[in-house]
Design a protein around this motif. Structure first.
Motif, mmCIF file in Angstrom:
data_model
loop_
_atom_site.group_PDB
_atom_site.id
_atom_site.type_symbol
_atom_site.label_atom_id
_atom_site.label_comp_id
_atom_site.label_asym_id
_atom_site.label_seq_id
_atom_site.Cartn_x
_atom_site.Cartn_y
_atom_site.Cartn_z
ATOM 1 N N SER A 156 -7.551 0.581 3.487
ATOM 2 C CA SER A 156 -7.092 0.909 3.784
ATOM 3 C C SER A 156 -5.784 0.339 2.691
ATOM 4 O O SER A 156 -5.750 -0.692 2.288
ATOM 5 N N ASN A 157 -4.265 0.703 3.063
ATOM 6 C CA ASN A 157 -3.363 0.245 2.627
ATOM 7 C C ASN A 157 -2.130 -0.208 3.931
ATOM 8 O O ASN A 157 -1.945 0.865 4.000
ATOM 9 N N PHE B 92 -4.967 -0.840 13.407
ATOM 10 C CA PHE B 92 -5.561 0.178 13.284
ATOM 11 C C PHE B 92 -5.857 1.442 12.471
ATOM 12 O O PHE B 92 -4.637 0.698 11.371
ATOM 13 N N VAL B 93 -6.811 1.645 11.362
ATOM 14 C CA VAL B 93 -6.226 2.381 10.734
ATOM 15 C C VAL B 93 -6.332 3.909 10.526
ATOM 16 O O VAL B 93 -6.795 4.912 11.621
ATOM 17 N N THR B 94 -5.104 4.209 10.194
ATOM 18 C CA THR B 94 -5.123 6.100 10.648
ATOM 19 C C THR B 94 -6.483 6.778 9.762
ATOM 20 O O THR B 94 -7.197 6.103 8.789
ATOM 21 N N ASN B 102 -5.182 5.805 3.630
ATOM 22 C CA ASN B 102 -5.777 5.256 4.918
ATOM 23 C C ASN B 102 -4.299 3.963 5.386
ATOM 24 O O ASN B 102 -4.929 2.781 5.078
ATOM 25 N N ARG B 103 -3.857 4.503 6.079
ATOM 26 C CA ARG B 103 -2.772 3.114 6.064
ATOM 27 C C ARG B 103 -3.073 2.466 7.282
ATOM 28 O O ARG B 103 -3.569 3.057 8.324
ATOM 29 N N LEU B 104 -3.090 1.511 7.775
ATOM 30 C CA LEU B 104 -3.537 -0.296 8.327
ATOM 31 C C LEU B 104 -2.032 -0.340 9.212
ATOM 32 O O LEU B 104 -0.872 -0.702 8.721
ATOM 33 N N ILE B 105 -1.906 0.125 10.312
ATOM 34 C CA ILE B 105 -1.640 -0.646 10.822
ATOM 35 C C ILE B 105 -1.104 -1.829 11.697
ATOM 36 O O ILE B 105 -2.550 -2.177 12.917
ATOM 37 N N ALA C 16 4.908 6.161 10.341
ATOM 38 C CA ALA C 16 4.446 5.269 11.985
ATOM 39 C C ALA C 16 4.376 4.078 11.651
ATOM 40 O O ALA C 16 3.721 3.608 10.584
ATOM 41 N N GLN C 17 4.816 3.320 12.466
ATOM 42 C CA GLN C 17 4.707 1.487 12.314
ATOM 43 C C GLN C 17 4.405 0.935 13.303
ATOM 44 O O GLN C 17 3.801 1.941 14.373
#
Lengths: 187, 187, 187, 187, 187, 187
Positions: A156-157, B92-94, B102-105, C16-17
């Motif tokens: 993940s990023n 959470f990861v998109t 995969n973005r980490l929020i 998204a953030q």
């Protein structure tokens, strides 16, 4: 004027055309020259705008010999495949059961075999033959989404903290760092 | 006579009682003396039969210091938590985005903070404080399900082929075998 | 560009953030110095835009001693509470049953007790203790709505005809007028 | 063999008959000789088993002169009426709005007029003419349910505590007791 | 500012008015001087914008003596009618059953009779009396749609190939051409 | 013990097996030696019990040269096909539009082409080539249903009155009788 429904254009039926419901070339083999040896060609609402609100999509999955569509989930829909060519080992894992188990439901599929991967469950398809394999998939959403487990967890990023991953997977942080290097955003 | 709806008893409203809508003791700390240092107490349709058809459930999550609710998904519902005690790193990861990421929020939460984990996405909660932590969760399903990633991938019964896992995670088979030994059904 | 889904902004997942999924301060007591001695702090899609399409929300309910969350309904979702402090008498009333009755399902709840109020049914929570009370609620809608019965019936703007209310509640019009004066829009 | 779906018989389509989809006599006036001067004849899944899973029902509403279908909600579906005879004052009240108001949306309807009462909102129909009135209603559920406000609040079995009702409606307990005597289960 | 939901305006509840939920004149007979001797007056989200998201609509159907509402389907909702005047032969045909049959479920209805036409099934209403007939219909969608079979099959614009229609209906192409001339877009 | 959900067995996940999610042989050509020269092999919840609640199914459609899958609807789900072999003329007809038209949306498809037939609309697939053709279909329901127009209209058991059909299709009763003889239950 077009309106948006679900954030996607919804065309006036007076103006809809056959091309809004069409996508060509799903018979063409795709390039599987990558790390896992597989390639998914999605045909969903992005490719076919006329699918908006209709709750279905399809995909073609190409496998090199020993190619793998690695463990992943579709958060918004069940998948069902039919094998077009080759021999696939496929499986899904149940959610955590009352006895604490996660059961693997798995089968070797040959040409013409159909199999179901229920919504949200982790599943994979692995070409166990020496030739290319191809499957056609149906998915119960116009936009089913896909979460590749290895990439979401280790790539993940920004990265998930290695404290979290080391504890979650009972791994030495060095192994976590190695995995993150493999799957990280720059890879 | 009781009938089944969704495979679960649906009581005649003439006979329903307060006890069908009740569950006690969610204020009691749970035992977190386990490998990950956390414990989830679910309050869903299994504990409260009156939740049948109502689309919601709750849970209490206890964390030892540095305890982790490891990466997992709920295939049937969004989760929302409020922190009761302690300091949690959550995220959470998109799903796979159009650019391949995969973005980490992620966020550090303190007492009274609320956070949302959208349906089907991989997420975790980690106690980054030196004291116990507690969260109360709401889940948008009477039976949201849970898939603990490490257990489903490396601990399924039967195990997923180590050919699949080695290729998926780009790991040596020995590391896969080590992971399977950690999470396998006998553990 | 942001699009609207359900009339509410739906953000591009690339943008998204964490703050889109976050709300702070639900641990802070609220002011209950009002006619009924209670105060509901909603945490729904208005406060957390990331809840859009996710079907859940939460709330904190503060009660002064003998404070009341008066009879009301949520037209779009079931509510489930856990008591954080104090002792609450809670109840809901069934819809009209085949035998003409409306059954009250009621219970006294203590700290840690969980109770369910099914979608659309009239319910209340009453602090029967001499100290403040607090409950955390989960609601099965991103925007469950609330209809406070006394306000909707006797305080609507414009008022419901007192012919209607006098006949409906079998009350003298003077009592209706008194009630309308209590709950009317200027109050 | 018949199976149950939603707790209601679902007939094999090989065996279904016209009588499973039929109900007679909705043209016949009903007796309105009661306290409120109205009478609702429901035609839902109880009367027509073939409505199971189909999401709709109908009703006939008879009004004596100055008869009232008192404030009530349908927790599971929107109502839409067409006036067959007479003149009705109808209205519904919005849920609590952001400015704290509950707006009354109201209109006098004549023969042939159609009006909508959205799901879950409190509404009423009042015959303001000197003759009988009749309306035909469509409801967006096979089993919409009905909650008559006065009966559910002041006439439940067991009664809601008069402490709760006195505070909620800002009434002297004597008035609450009077109302409970009017609507209580024995009435 | 108004927003669109489902591609239709969704008004701010602060600004909604009774006229948004109202449609007059459904008591007025409609002109049935056409080829089939019937006329459907729809009252759906197009006529009543306040029906948006509410899942219901109504219609008035007028029949001349021997007038016919010809075989058609509503792709998005079940229909339920009550006969206001006259005598109607009504029926629907099941989808293809396991034994290869399509069963006709049919009945003669008189004033006050109610009948159900399940979602998506081909159905008709035929005035078998010597006088006008009228029915009021409820439909389980704000926008149920209608597909008149003869028009869709034989009168589409552009026409379906007469090879297709001749084979599908086992008709000589001359008969197909005759039918297409009857129902074609210029008629 | 197994329970029924939707009237169909829902197996305990502890007992589910790969065979519950599997169907073989969709690669085998089917016999198209019939009046229309086509054959649909459905793979839905009847063939794969594990599809219960999952909202999807598949089918194989075989066409002889000039074989036709005649005009039909699926009342419960959208269909999407990919052509495996041959050349198909496909089309669907919109529901009745505001201008009174029913538009035909049509296209000739070759191997690898994908096309969508939206839920409930009349559609057909016609082999316009001199060789066999095959399509794989995905359908957005575990049990989409099928209504073959000619059979449902002209071949129902019991037959629809020829008064109705003659008027609906503007045909001489002799032609109606001929059609009913072609499609009637004994054929």
């Amino acid at each position: 004027m077009d309106v948006l429904v679900n954030g996607v254009v919804c065309k006036d039926p007076m103006l809809a055309q056959a091309s809004d419901f069409f996508f060509p070339g799903l018979d063409m083999p795709r390039n599987t020259n990558n790390r896992v040896g597989s390639n998914v060609t999605a045909v969903n609402v992005v490719q076919i705008p006329g699918l908006n609100t209709l709750g279905i999509s399809m995909a073609r999955i190409d496998f090199a010999p020993y190619g793998l569509n690695p463990p992943h989930t579709h958060p918004r829909g069940t998948e069902m495949i039919v094998v077009q060519e080759g021999t696939l080992l496929v499986g899904f894992v149940t959610s955590n059961l009352a006895n604490g188990e996660n059961r693997l439901i798995s089968k070797v599929l040959n040409k013409g075999d159909v199999f179901v991967f229920p919504i949200g469950l982790i599943h994979f398809q692995f070409n166990v033959g020496q030739t290319n394999a191809v499957a056609i998939a149906a998915l119960a959403s116009q936009n089913p989404g896909v979460i590749t487990i290895a990439n979401a967890v280790f790539g993940s990023n920004l990265p998930i903290s290695d404290d979290v991953l080391a504890k979650a997977f009972q791994l030495d942080k060095k192994v976590v760092d190695f995995l993150q290097a493999q799957f990280g955003p720059k890879n």
